[in-house]
Scaffold this motif. Structure first.
Motif, short mmCIF file in Angstrom:
data_model
loop_
_atom_site.label_atom_id
_atom_site.label_comp_id
_atom_site.label_asym_id
_atom_site.label_seq_id
_atom_site.Cartn_x
_atom_site.Cartn_y
_atom_site.Cartn_z
N TRP A 259 83.68 23.23 58.70
CA TRP A 259 83.88 23.83 59.81
C TRP A 259 84.66 25.19 59.48
O TRP A 259 84.59 26.21 60.23
CB TRP A 259 84.77 23.03 60.85
N ASP A 260 85.68 25.22 58.43
CA ASP A 260 86.63 26.05 58.13
C ASP A 260 85.63 27.12 57.59
O ASP A 260 86.01 28.49 57.87
CB ASP A 260 87.64 25.99 57.29
N ALA A 261 85.06 26.72 56.58
CA ALA A 261 83.90 27.79 55.88
C ALA A 261 83.21 28.43 56.96
O ALA A 261 82.94 29.82 56.65
CB ALA A 261 83.34 26.97 54.74
N ALA A 262 82.32 27.86 57.79
CA ALA A 262 81.50 28.58 58.73
C ALA A 262 82.31 29.38 59.65
O ALA A 262 82.02 30.61 59.88
CB ALA A 262 80.83 27.21 59.41
N SER A 263 83.50 29.08 60.14
CA SER A 263 84.14 29.69 60.98
C SER A 263 84.78 31.20 60.28
O SER A 263 84.95 32.05 60.90
CB SER A 263 85.48 29.16 61.49
N TYR A 264 84.92 30.93 59.05
CA TYR A 264 85.50 32.09 58.33
C TYR A 264 84.50 33.11 58.18
O TYR A 264 84.52 34.32 58.18
CB TYR A 264 86.13 31.84 56.90
N VAL A 265 83.20 32.64 57.83
CA VAL A 265 82.21 33.45 57.65
C VAL A 265 81.62 34.14 59.06
O VAL A 265 81.42 35.13 58.95
CB VAL A 265 80.78 32.85 56.97
N GLN A 266 81.78 33.49 60.17
CA GLN A 266 81.59 33.96 61.30
C GLN A 266 82.58 35.09 61.66
O GLN A 266 82.20 36.08 62.33
CB GLN A 266 81.73 32.75 62.53
N ALA A 267 83.80 34.92 61.19
CA ALA A 267 84.93 35.86 61.36
C ALA A 267 84.44 37.30 60.71
O ALA A 267 84.81 38.47 61.18
CB ALA A 267 86.27 35.45 61.02
N ILE A 268 84.05 36.94 59.43
CA ILE A 268 83.69 38.42 58.53
C ILE A 268 82.41 38.82 59.24
O ILE A 268 82.34 40.12 59.43
CB ILE A 268 83.16 37.85 57.33
N LYS A 269 81.65 37.87 59.99
CA LYS A 269 80.25 38.53 60.56
C LYS A 269 80.67 39.53 61.54
O LYS A 269 80.20 40.75 62.06
CB LYS A 269 79.38 37.65 60.78
N ARG A 270 81.69 39.12 62.46
CA ARG A 270 82.18 39.97 63.47
C ARG A 270 82.64 41.27 63.19
O ARG A 270 82.16 42.25 63.71
CB ARG A 270 83.13 39.21 64.65
N LEU A 271 83.17 41.33 62.16
CA LEU A 271 83.76 42.66 61.74
C LEU A 271 82.87 43.55 61.20
O LEU A 271 82.59 44.85 61.52
CB LEU A 271 84.82 42.32 60.71
N LEU A 272 81.81 43.04 60.34
CA LEU A 272 80.89 43.79 59.88
C LEU A 272 79.83 44.18 60.82
O LEU A 272 79.04 45.28 60.63
CB LEU A 272 80.38 42.90 58.64
N GLU A 273 79.52 43.42 61.86
CA GLU A 273 78.63 43.82 62.89
C GLU A 273 79.07 44.76 63.90
O GLU A 273 78.58 45.49 64.57
CB GLU A 273 77.99 42.51 63.66
N THR A 274 80.50 44.69 63.89
CA THR A 274 81.00 45.97 64.82
C THR A 274 82.07 46.40 63.94
O THR A 274 83.43 46.26 63.91
CB THR A 274 82.03 45.25 65.84
N PRO A 275 81.57 47.50 63.04
CA PRO A 275 82.47 47.96 61.71
C PRO A 275 83.61 48.90 62.30
O PRO A 275 84.36 48.93 61.40
CB PRO A 275 81.71 48.79 61.11
N ALA A 276 83.68 49.34 63.43
CA ALA A 276 84.91 50.01 63.73
C ALA A 276 86.16 49.32 63.69
O ALA A 276 87.39 49.54 63.57
CB ALA A 276 84.73 50.57 65.13
#
Length: 431
Positions: free
Chosen positions: A409-426
């Motif tokens: 769960w921690d690994a998936a949540s961490y990648v999801q957090a990275i994903k949010r930043l990369l998909e909204t790069p501002a």
């Protein structure tokens, strides 16, 4: 005449032993003061050992691939007259270990004791290795070449003794063939013998030594000791690539940005909420050390094998500083000039194959870290947006974790957090 025993000095970081990866002298050779006599490797750093005296080599410590302790005999040299007092004193002090550096104030770490159910199964990186197969005999003749090759007399003599045609050796720098270039040639040609172009390739036995052996031991230890799991998610990097193109078009004197500095920024900005990812696990002591700073290892392919130079405190650098440091460390690793400090101490590793990244990967953790991140190649594919088909640039991001320390769960949540930043790069540039 006097006999001088040159002891292997402490090469640094309080190491206990070093591996012989190349000899540049033989028993019976005459050596000059400061002449290179051997290359020793420890913790992925190769150090050239030079003779402190001139004389005749009477004895050497072992063969290429052997490991010898710090402070033990490396070579014995017969010299004329008495041993100089300063040389004798330095040689006696050489085996004294250096004091470990004190931790920096800005690198606060959290230590967590962890129950270790498989402590008895923890790998010992110094288990006895099976005896490697011997090298094939070296032929002592090589075809002549008309090409002019820059090399010192010592290098030419060694190449002649090994049967190496210098025209076949690719120098690492400035067009001059050095001993290290011969060593590299030998590592890819069994026994160093010359093989004529167009001839039938024969079976070859290559002793696993130096960097290759370190990599083999490290990867085997990691897979034996760590229960890996890998999570992969798809990220839409269309807007990130547009932003990267805009930044590069207006960068001025700043370095050109690849995807990696932007990804590292996202990794660092999300880690405070996932401290279990940026950590090292001492499985013998049962302690996880959560690092206060992000010391990011960059897996880098070199001619000698995979090396992992470290970006210190990556969280404190902007994207252009990260871009410069990535280039600097990669060049240092590939040229063999990276220091032992630049090749150790990582708390999390990033590994990328660039355009060859494939669609997914299952990277092996760089022990004793507990996670490794691997971006895969960016591909353009059709996607549905608001019920319509549109082109998008997509990238899969993989993370392998130590399941003793990091939950799925921690690994998936961490990648999801990275994903949010990369998909909204501002958001990468918002504090």
């Amino acid at each position: 005449m006097a006999k001088f025993t040159f002891n292997l000095p402490d090469i640094g970081e309080g190491i206990a032993e070093a591996e012989i990866v190349a000899w540049h002298v033989r028993v019976g050779d005459m050596v000059e003061e400061d002449q290179q006599i051997a290359d020793m490797m420890t913790d992925k750093a190769t150090v050239e050992m030079e003779s402190p005296v001139a004389g005749k080599v009477l004895e050497i410590a072992g063969e290429v691939g052997d490991t010898i302790p710090i402070g033990s005999m490396l070579v014995t040299i017969e010299i004329e007259g008495a041993i100089p007092d300063d040389v004798a004193e330095d040689n006696a002090k050489a085996a004294e270990p250096e004091a470990a550096p004190a931790p920096k104030d800005d690198e606060v770490e959290e230590r967590i004791e962890v129950e270790n159910p498989d402590a008895n199964d923890a790998d010992d990186a110094h288990e006895a290795d099976p005896e490697p197969a011997p090298n094939q005999p070296v032929e002592k003749s090589a075809p002549k070449t008309e090409a002019k090759v820059l090399a010192s007399p010592a290098v030419r003599k060694r190449a002649q003794d090994l049967g190496i045609d210098l025209a076949q050796v690719k120098p690492a720098e400035d067009g001059r063939v050095r001993h290290g270039d011969l060593d590299q040639f030998l590592s890819y040609n069994a026994g160093g013998g010359y093989r004529p172009a167009g001839g039938q390739r024969q079976d070859e036995q290559v002793r696993v030594i130096g960097m290759r052996r370190r990599i083999a031991e490290s990867m085997a230890a990691s897979k034996r000791a760590i229960p890996h799991f890998t999570y992969v998610d798809e990220i839409d990097v269309t807007r990130l690539e547009e932003l990267r193109a805009d930044l590069n078009a207006t960068r001025g004197a700043k370095p050109k940005l690849t995807m990696l500095p932007l990804l590292i920024t996202a990794i660092c900005k999300t880690l405070p909420d996932f401290p279990m990812i940026n950590a090292r696990y001492d499985d013998e002591a049962g302690i996880v050390t959560r690092s206060g700073g992000v010391h990011l290892g960059m897996a880098t392919q070199t001619d000698a094998g995979l090396m992992v130079p470290v970006i210190r405190n990556a969280e404190s650098r902007n994207v252009w500083q990260l871009a410069s440091e990535i280039v600097r460390l990669a060049e240092a690793a590939r040229s063999g000039k990276a220091s032992s400090q630049e090749l150790s101490g990582s708390t999390l590793t990033l590994t990328s194959l660039g355009p060859m990244g494939g669609i997914a990967s299952t990277p092996v953790i760089n022990r004793p870290e507990v996670a490794i991140i691997a971006p895969n190649k960016v591909v353009e594919r059709p996607v549905f947006r608001d019920g319509k088909v549109a082109a998008a640039k997509l990238m899969n991001l993989s993370i392998s974790c130590d399941h003793r320390v990091v939950d799925g769960w921690d690994a998936a949540s961490y990648v999801q957090a990275i994903k949010r930043l990369l998909e909204t790069p501002a958001l990468l540039f918002v504090d």
